[in-house]
Scaffold this active site. Structure first.
Site, PDB file in Angstrom:
ATOM      1  N   LYS A  14       0.822  -1.209  -0.062  1.00  5.85           N
ATOM      2  CA  LYS A  14       0.032   0.056   0.014  1.00  5.85           C
ATOM      3  C   LYS A  14       0.741   1.325   0.017  1.00  5.85           C
ATOM      4  O   LYS A  14       0.683   2.188  -0.661  1.00  5.85           O
ATOM      5  CB  LYS A  14      -0.912  -0.138   1.120  1.00  5.85           C
ATOM      6  CG  LYS A  14      -1.699  -1.193   1.316  1.00  5.85           C
ATOM      7  CD  LYS A  14      -2.670  -1.065   2.443  1.00  5.85           C
ATOM      8  CE  LYS A  14      -2.098  -1.224   3.873  1.00  5.85           C
ATOM      9  NZ  LYS A  14      -1.378  -2.626   4.107  1.00  5.85           N
ATOM     10  N   ARG A  89      -9.702   0.307   8.651  1.00  4.47           N
ATOM     11  CA  ARG A  89      -9.487  -0.938   9.029  1.00  4.47           C
ATOM     12  C   ARG A  89     -10.362  -1.662   9.794  1.00  4.47           C
ATOM     13  O   ARG A  89     -10.213  -2.917  10.077  1.00  4.47           O
ATOM     14  CB  ARG A  89      -8.074  -1.190   9.713  1.00  4.47           C
ATOM     15  CG  ARG A  89      -6.740  -1.251   8.998  1.00  4.47           C
ATOM     16  CD  ARG A  89      -5.774  -0.956   9.977  1.00  4.47           C
ATOM     17  NE  ARG A  89      -4.542  -1.953   9.812  1.00  4.47           N
ATOM     18  CZ  ARG A  89      -3.320  -1.219   9.492  1.00  4.47           C
ATOM     19  NH1 ARG A  89      -3.224   0.019   8.779  1.00  4.47           N
ATOM     20  NH2 ARG A  89      -2.500  -2.144   9.272  1.00  4.47           N
ATOM     21  N   ARG A 123      11.609  -5.466   4.610  1.00  6.69           N
ATOM     22  CA  ARG A 123      11.635  -4.136   4.370  1.00  6.69           C
ATOM     23  C   ARG A 123      12.489  -3.194   4.964  1.00  6.69           C
ATOM     24  O   ARG A 123      12.900  -3.081   6.213  1.00  6.69           O
ATOM     25  CB  ARG A 123      10.076  -3.841   4.666  1.00  6.69           C
ATOM     26  CG  ARG A 123      10.017  -2.252   4.775  1.00  6.69           C
ATOM     27  CD  ARG A 123       8.431  -1.689   4.914  1.00  6.69           C
ATOM     28  NE  ARG A 123       7.828  -2.685   5.995  1.00  6.69           N
ATOM     29  CZ  ARG A 123       6.402  -2.361   6.174  1.00  6.69           C
ATOM     30  NH1 ARG A 123       5.714  -1.797   5.375  1.00  6.69           N
ATOM     31  NH2 ARG A 123       5.902  -2.962   7.009  1.00  6.69           N
ATOM     32  N   ARG A 154      14.443   0.562   9.988  1.00  7.79           N
ATOM     33  CA  ARG A 154      13.508  -0.779   9.910  1.00  7.79           C
ATOM     34  C   ARG A 154      12.511  -0.718  11.069  1.00  7.79           C
ATOM     35  O   ARG A 154      12.743  -0.063  12.295  1.00  7.79           O
ATOM     36  CB  ARG A 154      14.371  -1.952  10.237  1.00  7.79           C
ATOM     37  CG  ARG A 154      15.377  -2.022   8.832  1.00  7.79           C
ATOM     38  CD  ARG A 154      16.026  -3.496   8.674  1.00  7.79           C
ATOM     39  NE  ARG A 154      16.745  -3.590   7.448  1.00  7.79           N
ATOM     40  CZ  ARG A 154      16.745  -4.082   6.557  1.00  7.79           C
ATOM     41  NH1 ARG A 154      15.723  -4.827   6.253  1.00  7.79           N
ATOM     42  NH2 ARG A 154      17.560  -4.160   5.460  1.00  7.79           N
ATOM     43  N   ARG A 166      -0.488  -9.575  12.795  1.00  9.98           N
ATOM     44  CA  ARG A 166      -0.943  -8.328  12.100  1.00  9.98           C
ATOM     45  C   ARG A 166      -2.041  -8.856  11.235  1.00  9.98           C
ATOM     46  O   ARG A 166      -2.981  -8.376  10.826  1.00  9.98           O
ATOM     47  CB  ARG A 166       0.143  -7.688  11.500  1.00  9.98           C
ATOM     48  CG  ARG A 166       0.776  -6.524  12.660  1.00  9.98           C
ATOM     49  CD  ARG A 166       2.100  -6.107  12.089  1.00  9.98           C
ATOM     50  NE  ARG A 166       2.306  -5.272  11.050  1.00  9.98           N
ATOM     51  CZ  ARG A 166       3.439  -4.730  10.456  1.00  9.98           C
ATOM     52  NH1 ARG A 166       4.358  -5.372  10.859  1.00  9.98           N
ATOM     53  NH2 ARG A 166       3.513  -4.268   9.324  1.00  9.98           N
TER      54      ARG A 166
HETATM   55  P1  AP5 Z   1       4.861  -1.593   1.852  1.00 10.30           P
HETATM   56  O1  AP5 Z   1       4.328  -0.656   0.547  1.00 10.30           O
HETATM   57  O2  AP5 Z   1       5.669  -0.992   2.895  1.00 10.30           O
HETATM   58  O3  AP5 Z   1       3.544  -2.462   2.211  1.00 10.30           O
HETATM   59  P2  AP5 Z   1       2.372  -1.931   3.075  1.00 10.30           P
HETATM   60  O4  AP5 Z   1       1.352  -2.517   2.513  1.00 10.30           O
HETATM   61  O5  AP5 Z   1       2.344  -0.290   3.202  1.00 10.30           O
HETATM   62  O6  AP5 Z   1       2.609  -2.502   4.445  1.00 10.30           O
HETATM   63  P3  AP5 Z   1       2.594  -2.003   6.065  1.00 10.30           P
HETATM   64  O7  AP5 Z   1       3.385  -3.028   6.921  1.00 10.30           O
HETATM   65  O8  AP5 Z   1       3.094  -0.631   6.206  1.00 10.30           O
HETATM   66  O9  AP5 Z   1       1.298  -2.187   6.413  1.00 10.30           O
HETATM   67  P4  AP5 Z   1       0.524  -2.356   7.740  1.00 10.30           P
HETATM   68  O10 AP5 Z   1      -0.842  -2.425   7.376  1.00 10.30           O
HETATM   69  O11 AP5 Z   1       0.832  -3.631   8.508  1.00 10.30           O
HETATM   70  O12 AP5 Z   1       1.039  -1.277   8.644  1.00 10.30           O
HETATM   71  P5  AP5 Z   1       0.936   0.108   9.007  1.00 10.30           P
HETATM   72  O13 AP5 Z   1       1.825   1.149   9.230  1.00 10.30           O
HETATM   73  O14 AP5 Z   1      -0.447   0.510   8.271  1.00 10.30           O
HETATM   74  O15 AP5 Z   1       5.620  -3.049   1.396  1.00 10.30           O
HETATM   75  C1  AP5 Z   1       6.119  -3.933   2.121  1.00 10.30           C
HETATM   76  C2  AP5 Z   1       7.484  -4.459   1.504  1.00 10.30           C
HETATM   77  O16 AP5 Z   1       7.282  -5.228   0.204  1.00 10.30           O
HETATM   78  C3  AP5 Z   1       8.531  -3.272   0.993  1.00 10.30           C
HETATM   79  O17 AP5 Z   1       9.729  -3.893   1.614  1.00 10.30           O
HETATM   80  C4  AP5 Z   1       8.357  -3.325  -0.329  1.00 10.30           C
HETATM   81  O18 AP5 Z   1       9.535  -2.810  -1.061  1.00 10.30           O
HETATM   82  C5  AP5 Z   1       7.924  -4.592  -0.730  1.00 10.30           C
HETATM   83  N1  AP5 Z   1       6.790  -4.720  -1.868  1.00 10.30           N
HETATM   84  C6  AP5 Z   1       6.154  -3.854  -2.037  1.00 10.30           C
HETATM   85  N2  AP5 Z   1       5.282  -4.420  -3.208  1.00 10.30           N
HETATM   86  C7  AP5 Z   1       6.038  -5.369  -3.654  1.00 10.30           C
HETATM   87  C8  AP5 Z   1       5.922  -6.259  -4.885  1.00 10.30           C
HETATM   88  N3  AP5 Z   1       4.861  -6.066  -5.745  1.00 10.30           N
HETATM   89  N4  AP5 Z   1       6.414  -7.266  -4.801  1.00 10.30           N
HETATM   90  C9  AP5 Z   1       7.461  -7.486  -4.138  1.00 10.30           C
HETATM   91  N5  AP5 Z   1       8.110  -6.929  -2.928  1.00 10.30           N
HETATM   92  C10 AP5 Z   1       7.009  -5.670  -2.911  1.00 10.30           C
HETATM   93  O19 AP5 Z   1       0.132  -0.033  10.675  1.00 10.30           O
HETATM   94  C11 AP5 Z   1       1.132  -0.521  11.744  1.00 10.30           C
HETATM   95  C12 AP5 Z   1       0.467  -0.769  12.739  1.00 10.30           C
HETATM   96  O20 AP5 Z   1      -0.506   0.552  13.124  1.00 10.30           O
HETATM   97  C13 AP5 Z   1      -0.810  -1.587  12.872  1.00 10.30           C
HETATM   98  O21 AP5 Z   1      -0.286  -2.969  13.118  1.00 10.30           O
HETATM   99  C14 AP5 Z   1      -1.537  -1.085  14.046  1.00 10.30           C
HETATM  100  O22 AP5 Z   1      -1.139  -1.359  15.223  1.00 10.30           O
HETATM  101  C15 AP5 Z   1      -1.587   0.394  13.859  1.00 10.30           C
HETATM  102  N6  AP5 Z   1      -2.717   0.950  12.793  1.00 10.30           N
HETATM  103  C16 AP5 Z   1      -2.352   1.621  11.700  1.00 10.30           C
HETATM  104  N7  AP5 Z   1      -3.423   2.073  10.827  1.00 10.30           N
HETATM  105  C17 AP5 Z   1      -4.593   1.581  11.835  1.00 10.30           C
HETATM  106  C18 AP5 Z   1      -5.941   1.866  11.599  1.00 10.30           C
HETATM  107  N8  AP5 Z   1      -6.450   2.334  10.762  1.00 10.30           N
HETATM  108  N9  AP5 Z   1      -6.852   1.086  12.686  1.00 10.30           N
HETATM  109  C19 AP5 Z   1      -6.156   0.600  13.866  1.00 10.30           C
HETATM  110  N10 AP5 Z   1      -4.893   0.338  13.885  1.00 10.30           N
HETATM  111  C20 AP5 Z   1      -3.888   0.954  12.905  1.00 10.30           C
END
Ligand code: AP5
Length: 208
Positions: A14, A89, A123, A154, A166
């Site tokens: 994303k 979410r 990542r 990281r 997660r």
């Molecule tokens: P990346 O683009 O970083 O993936 P992402 O979908 O953004 O993953 P996140 O881990 O950021 O999502 P998340 O939803 O767990 O975390 P968030 O910060 O929102 O890509 C991942 C890796 O894959 C990278 O290394 C990239 O280079 C690689 N990649 C990408 N595309 C690829 C492809 N096509 N092929 C190969 N490799 C690829 O949330 C963190 C925490 O915050 C949650 O656990 C929760 O506690 C809290 N939180 C955040 N938002 C909320 C909410 N709305 N409600 C409640 N809690 C929340």
């Protein structure tokens, strides 16, 4: 144009896709994960509350998230809409969002669970400009990050144990949103188990 939701499991890409399509949509990326990490770093009351949930991979309570979003969408750059990354979410978050801004597209990046651990555990992010990299699939160029001053970051929650929590939070609390958005005609799934650039192309086509 209204706002866009980027939807998908942790590590689906994303954030990666948001960075790539931002220049085409002109909409700012609004990542609740980034906002929460900034709050944790500041040591603000929201950060203190969120930290224990994030560290174990659980969702932060809806009222905390909605408070952040309600404030963020009043900023001047959000006047024409935003690109939500990692929000909503839960069903209550999606219901509340309907009263805050018009959503035109929910772009869902489909990635099978067995790909998620390798994506998350490889990542890194440039601490200077926020560009997302992957040790194998999208490495930092030998010349360094395009911003010119790569600092490797990281995430604490990017480990094999937390990612399983997660993923189960995603399946239990977030994936029901797919049917919810489909029922109101906004849901657009794309195959996320492909090259990053191919996925970007499909997402841009859906927005045209
Ligand atoms: P990346 O683009 O970083 O993936 P992402 O979908 O953004 O993953 P996140 O881990 O950021 O999502 P998340 O939803 O767990 O975390 P968030 O910060 O929102 O890509 C991942 C890796 O894959 C990278 O290394 C990239 O280079 C690689 N990649 C990408 N595309 C690829 C492809 N096509 N092929 C190969 N490799 C690829 O949330 C963190 C925490 O915050 C949650 O656990 C929760 O506690 C809290 N939180 C955040 N938002 C909320 C909410 N709305 N409600 C409640 N809690 C929340």
């Amino acid at each position: 144009m209204g706002s866009i939701v980027l939807f998908g499991p942790p590590g689906a890409g994303k954030g990666t896709q948001a960075q790539r399509i931002m220049e085409h949509t002109g909409l700012p990326q609004v990542s609740t994960g980034d906002m929460l990490r900034a709050a944790v770093k500041e040591g603000s009351p929201i950060g203190l509350e969120a930290k224990s949930y994030m560290d174990r991979g659980a969702l932060v309570p809806d009222d905390v998230i909605l408070g952040l979003i309600e404030d963020r969408i009043t900023h001047a750059d959000a006047v024409n809409g935003v690109m939500f990354d990692g929000f909503p979410r839960t069903i209550p978050q999606a219901e509340a969002l309907q009263n805050l801004t018009e959503i035109t597209h929910v772009l869902a990046i489909d990635v099978p669970d067995e790909r998620i651990v390798e994506r998350i555990c490889g990542r890194s992010t440039c601490g200077t400009c926020g560009t997302v990299y992957h040790d194998t699939f999208n490495p930092v160029p030998p010349s360094g990050c395009s911003c010119g001053s790569y600092v490797e970051k990281r995430r604490k929650d990017d480990n094999a144990d937390t990612v399983l929590t997660r993923l189960s939070a995603y399946h239990d609390q977030t994936s029901p949103l797919a049917d919810w958005y489909d029922a109101i005609g906004l849901f657009h799934p794309v195959n996320g188990d492909r090259d990053i650039a191919e996925i970007t192309e499909d997402l841009l086509e859906l927005l045209n």
